[in-house]
Design a protein around this motif. Structure first.
Motif, PDB file in Angstrom:
ATOM      1  N   CYS A 174       1.080  -1.230   0.300  1.00 34.28           N
ATOM      2  CA  CYS A 174       0.156   0.008   0.131  1.00 34.28           C
ATOM      3  C   CYS A 174       0.614   1.199  -0.369  1.00 34.28           C
ATOM      4  CB  CYS A 174      -1.063   0.095   1.188  1.00 34.28           C
ATOM      5  SG  CYS A 174      -2.095   2.001   1.827  1.00 34.28           S
TER       6      CYS A 174
ATOM      7  N   ASP B 146      -4.969   7.666  -1.865  1.00 37.24           N
ATOM      8  CA  ASP B 146      -5.262   6.319  -2.799  1.00 37.24           C
ATOM      9  C   ASP B 146      -4.741   7.242  -4.745  1.00 37.24           C
ATOM     10  OD1 ASP B 146      -6.346   4.052  -3.396  1.00 37.24           O
ATOM     11  OD2 ASP B 146      -8.354   4.496  -4.012  1.00 37.24           O
TER      12      ASP B 146
ATOM     13  N   SER C  43       0.415   4.687   0.953  1.00 35.11           N
ATOM     14  CA  SER C  43      -0.335   5.044   1.896  1.00 35.11           C
ATOM     15  C   SER C  43       0.862   4.912   3.343  1.00 35.11           C
ATOM     16  CB  SER C  43      -1.633   5.606   2.286  1.00 35.11           C
ATOM     17  OG  SER C  43      -1.965   4.071   2.412  1.00 35.11           O
ATOM     18  N   GLU C  44       0.738   3.632   2.790  1.00 36.89           N
ATOM     19  CA  GLU C  44       1.758   3.009   5.043  1.00 36.89           C
ATOM     20  C   GLU C  44       2.740   2.878   4.046  1.00 36.89           C
ATOM     21  OE1 GLU C  44       0.723  -1.397   4.633  1.00 36.89           O
ATOM     22  OE2 GLU C  44      -1.001  -0.975   5.141  1.00 36.89           O
TER      23      GLU C  44
ATOM     24  N   ASP D 273      -5.038   7.098   3.701  1.00 32.88           N
ATOM     25  CA  ASP D 273      -5.673   5.924   3.010  1.00 32.88           C
ATOM     26  C   ASP D 273      -6.460   5.980   1.696  1.00 32.88           C
ATOM     27  OD1 ASP D 273      -3.297   4.767   5.028  1.00 32.88           O
ATOM     28  OD2 ASP D 273      -5.069   4.087   6.234  1.00 32.88           O
ATOM     29  N   GLN D 274      -7.033   7.427   1.970  1.00 23.81           N
ATOM     30  CA  GLN D 274      -7.912   7.743   1.164  1.00 23.81           C
ATOM     31  C   GLN D 274      -7.118   9.073   0.921  1.00 23.81           C
ATOM     32  OE1 GLN D 274      -9.092   8.425   5.284  1.00 23.81           O
ATOM     33  NE2 GLN D 274      -9.940   6.105   4.896  1.00 23.81           N
TER      34      GLN D 274
END
Length: 311
Positions: free
Chosen positions: A157, A199, A159-160, A195-196
């Motif tokens: 991911c 994306d 964002s991670e 996270d949002q």
């Protein structure tokens, strides 16, 4: 030739160049170049007119030179202009100096080139740089990660991985007296929503991560046409390519000609301009606020105002 703290001797430099160029090699001149806060960067000239650049960290086990050597070789293999690595050594107890010895590449940095070019020449130079960065970004991977010879922890991911890179910056920013309580709250809400907000539908792509004017060298050819001669000091990652473009835009490394050339290969979506670019630029400014202090306070405050509507 002493270093900043007086412990890089002429004898050590002589041994380094003889390991590279043979026992008959002799130094003619050593001159300082702009470098990092930890390393000393020197231009070495030999009696036989060979030249090299030495980046050396006294009394440190500095593995960053292993990464730099690996990344420069990788970029050059992709067709980007980078200096050849002549030698690299990581310090030990017996030899407590870490260094990388590089090809000396002629040229001036991009800011100087802009002053020396006429406007059409500089636009063509920017076009070339845009195409080179697009070529770099064509290299993809299955996961996001830092780029080291031994490999690093992969992240599925984006964002991670972004958090892994910037969480230390945000932690320090929360303790920074240059940010108001209100500003810290805005960044905190933003950080919670990464996270949002980050994306996207693209793949991890290879980025340099520090393309600014001092890391791009250029010079004119025999016909007077300017070209990029070297891209220096990579901190490569497999990341979202847009983060590189936001950095290039933030520090005015790229003009409209750069972005026009780049987008012939990689089109930038509207969400980049509306959402992701201001976020990426804010985090780079937070990092510079920690490194350089109050001179970045105004720009950071403006960037926080710019993202407030997103949270």
């Amino acid at each position: 030739m002493p270093s900043k703290d007086g412990d890089i001797s002429w004898q050590l430099l002589r041994r380094i160049v003889q390991d590279w160029s043979g026992t008959a090699a002799e130094l003619a001149e050593v001159s300082p170049l702009d470098g990092g806060c930890i390393s000393t960067t020197l231009k070495l000239e030999l009696i036989d007119q060979k030249q090299a650049v030495l980046k050396i960290s006294p009394h440190r086990v500095d593995r960053s030179y292993e990464e730099e050597s690996y990344q420069l070789d990788l970029m050059r293999g992709l067709g980007l202009p980078t200096p050849h690595v002549y030698a690299q050594h990581t310090g030990t107890l017996d030899e407590p100096f870490s260094y990388i010895l590089l090809q000396f590449v002629s040229g001036v940095d991009l800011a100087v080139a802009k002053r020396q070019c006429d406007a059409p020449q500089f636009e063509r130079l920017q076009d070339e740089l845009g195409r080179l960065v697009a070529r770099l970004h064509e290299q993809t991977a299955e996961a996001y990660s830092r780029l080291t010879p031994g490999g690093c922890k992969p992240f599925d991911c984006w964002s991670e991985f972004f958090r892994e890179v910037f969480d230390p910056v945000w932690q320090e920013a929360q303790q920074c007296g240059l940010l108001s309580v209100k500003q810290r709250k805005v960044v905190g809400r933003l950080h919670d929503r990464l996270d949002q907000l980050l994306d996207h539908g693209d793949r991890p792509r290879l980025v340099h991560w520090d393309i600014w004017s001092s890391n791009v060298l250029a010079e004119p050819d025999s016909a007077g046409e300017w070209h990029v001669t070297a891209i220096l000091d990579p901190c490569c990652k497999f990341a979202h390519a847009e983060v590189e473009l936001a950095y290039v835009d933030l520090f005015k490394t790229g003009t409209s000609a750069f972005f026009k050339a780049y987008q012939q290969t990689h089109r930038l979506p509207d969400a980049y301009y509306r959402v992701r670019r201001p976020i990426y630029q804010l985090y780079f400014l937070l990092n510079h606020l920690q490194l350089f202090g109050a001179e970045y306070a105004g720009r950071t405050a403006a960037a926080i105002d710019g993202v407030a509507a997103l949270v």
